[in-house]
Motif scaffolding. Structure first.
Motif, short mmCIF file in Angstrom:
data_model
loop_
_atom_site.label_atom_id
_atom_site.label_comp_id
_atom_site.label_asym_id
_atom_site.label_seq_id
_atom_site.Cartn_x
_atom_site.Cartn_y
_atom_site.Cartn_z
N GLN A 200 9.35 69.94 57.43
CA GLN A 200 8.33 70.13 56.70
C GLN A 200 7.96 68.87 55.88
OE1 GLN A 200 6.76 73.19 56.08
NE2 GLN A 200 8.02 73.83 57.57
N PRO A 201 6.65 68.76 55.65
CA PRO A 201 6.32 67.36 55.23
C PRO A 201 7.02 67.30 53.44
CG PRO A 201 4.25 68.53 55.90
CD PRO A 201 5.73 69.57 56.21
N ILE A 202 7.50 66.17 53.17
CA ILE A 202 8.06 65.87 52.12
C ILE A 202 6.88 65.90 50.97
CG2 ILE A 202 10.18 65.10 52.78
CD1 ILE A 202 9.46 62.34 52.12
N SER A 203 7.12 66.17 49.68
CA SER A 203 6.19 66.03 48.61
C SER A 203 6.14 64.68 48.16
CB SER A 203 6.77 66.81 47.25
OG SER A 203 7.87 66.36 46.92
N GLU A 204 5.19 64.46 47.43
CA GLU A 204 5.13 62.99 46.61
C GLU A 204 6.33 62.82 45.73
OE1 GLU A 204 3.13 60.42 47.29
OE2 GLU A 204 2.43 61.71 49.03
N ASP A 205 6.80 63.54 44.95
CA ASP A 205 8.17 63.57 44.18
C ASP A 205 9.37 63.25 44.98
OD1 ASP A 205 6.58 63.86 42.04
OD2 ASP A 205 7.15 66.08 41.70
N GLU A 206 9.42 63.77 46.30
CA GLU A 206 10.45 63.97 47.03
C GLU A 206 10.42 62.47 47.76
OE1 GLU A 206 11.60 68.31 48.56
OE2 GLU A 206 9.69 67.35 49.50
N ARG A 207 9.28 61.87 48.04
CA ARG A 207 9.00 60.64 48.64
C ARG A 207 9.47 59.69 47.74
NH1 ARG A 207 6.65 58.12 52.66
NH2 ARG A 207 5.44 56.03 52.13
N ALA A 208 9.24 59.70 46.31
CA ALA A 208 9.48 58.65 45.31
C ALA A 208 10.87 58.73 45.40
CB ALA A 208 8.88 59.11 44.15
N GLU A 209 11.70 59.79 45.10
CA GLU A 209 12.98 60.04 45.16
C GLU A 209 13.55 59.31 46.14
OE1 GLU A 209 14.64 63.83 44.40
OE2 GLU A 209 13.00 64.17 42.74
N LEU A 210 13.17 59.56 47.47
CA LEU A 210 13.85 58.84 48.50
C LEU A 210 13.76 57.19 48.73
CD1 LEU A 210 12.97 61.25 51.37
CD2 LEU A 210 15.11 60.65 50.71
N LEU A 211 12.54 56.89 48.11
CA LEU A 211 12.33 55.50 48.12
C LEU A 211 13.27 54.99 47.00
CD1 LEU A 211 8.48 55.49 48.38
CD2 LEU A 211 10.27 54.62 49.87
N ALA A 212 13.57 55.58 45.78
CA ALA A 212 14.18 54.97 44.78
C ALA A 212 15.49 54.87 45.33
CB ALA A 212 14.00 56.16 43.45
N ASP A 213 16.20 55.95 46.05
CA ASP A 213 17.42 56.07 46.68
C ASP A 213 17.65 55.12 47.66
OD1 ASP A 213 18.21 58.36 45.14
OD2 ASP A 213 17.90 59.67 46.69
N LEU A 214 16.65 54.66 48.49
CA LEU A 214 16.81 53.43 49.32
C LEU A 214 16.94 52.32 48.47
CD1 LEU A 214 14.44 54.52 52.11
CD2 LEU A 214 16.58 54.06 52.42
N ALA A 215 16.08 52.22 47.34
CA ALA A 215 16.33 50.84 46.59
C ALA A 215 17.50 50.81 46.10
CB ALA A 215 15.02 50.71 45.58
N ASP A 216 18.17 51.89 45.50
CA ASP A 216 19.52 51.94 44.84
C ASP A 216 20.52 51.49 45.96
OD1 ASP A 216 18.52 52.76 42.38
OD2 ASP A 216 18.88 54.70 42.66
N LEU A 217 20.24 52.14 46.90
CA LEU A 217 21.51 51.88 48.21
C LEU A 217 21.62 50.49 48.36
CD1 LEU A 217 23.18 53.20 50.34
CD2 LEU A 217 21.20 53.27 52.00
N ALA A 218 20.38 49.86 48.36
CA ALA A 218 20.54 48.33 48.92
C ALA A 218 21.06 47.58 47.74
CB ALA A 218 18.97 47.66 48.89
N VAL A 219 20.99 47.86 46.57
CA VAL A 219 21.76 47.30 45.42
C VAL A 219 22.98 47.71 45.50
CG1 VAL A 219 22.26 47.53 42.89
CG2 VAL A 219 19.53 47.23 43.53
N TYR A 220 23.51 48.92 45.70
CA TYR A 220 24.78 49.38 45.85
C TYR A 220 25.80 48.55 47.01
CZ TYR A 220 23.26 53.30 43.14
OH TYR A 220 22.66 54.27 42.26
N GLN A 221 24.77 48.51 47.86
CA GLN A 221 25.56 47.63 49.11
C GLN A 221 25.84 46.20 48.95
OE1 GLN A 221 23.34 47.92 52.89
NE2 GLN A 221 24.81 46.91 53.86
#
Length: 134
Positions: free
Chosen positions: A31-52
């Motif tokens: 299913q297409p993701i909502s704009e809120d879900e998209r924003a959360e995923l982008l934030a998670d990807l940014a956080d993941l880069a910092v954590y790594q």
């Protein structure tokens, strides 16, 4: 790879094909993701880069997630987790993947640990601005 370049299916047209128990493959996107879900995923990807960046030099290989379905821990290397999040962002779902082979649990931490470690690292950064005044 083109389908006709693959070797023939040894179970083609076999009514006793053991793969029939698996059902039809799910080639349809999620299913297409909502704009809120998209924003959360982008934030998670940014956080993941910092954590790594913060934890790899300390010997941490990735994140462990306690699976609600099977009650077992699942170990995700940094690259696998990034690829899964990117796939969820692009396709609306994550496809199954191979689990880590014989992971050392000491090499993985929870997402919450990563977040706390990053928060602590930010709090311990030296100030670069003017000194604080009373």
């Amino acid at each position: 790879m083109a389908h006709d370049a693959l070797p023939p299916d040894p179970f083609a047209d076999d009514p006793d094909d053991p793969a029939r128990a698996l059902g039809e493959p799910e080639d349809e996107p999620g299913q297409p993701i909502s704009e809120d879900e998209r924003a959360e995923l982008l934030a998670d990807l940014a956080d993941l880069a910092v954590y790594q960046a913060l934890l790899t030099p300390r010997g941490i290989r990735g994140v462990v997630v306690d699976c609600a379905e099977c009650q077992d821990p699942h170990y995700h290397d940094w690259a696998l987790l990034r690829a899964s999040l990117e796939q969820l962002l692009a396709d609306g779902r994550m496809r199954p993947h191979e689990p880590a082979f014989d992971p050392n649990p000491a090499d993985y931490v929870s997402w919450e640990y990563c977040k706390g470690f990053a928060d602590g690292a930010v709090l311990n950064l030296p100030r670069t601005g003017p000194p604080l005044r009373d």
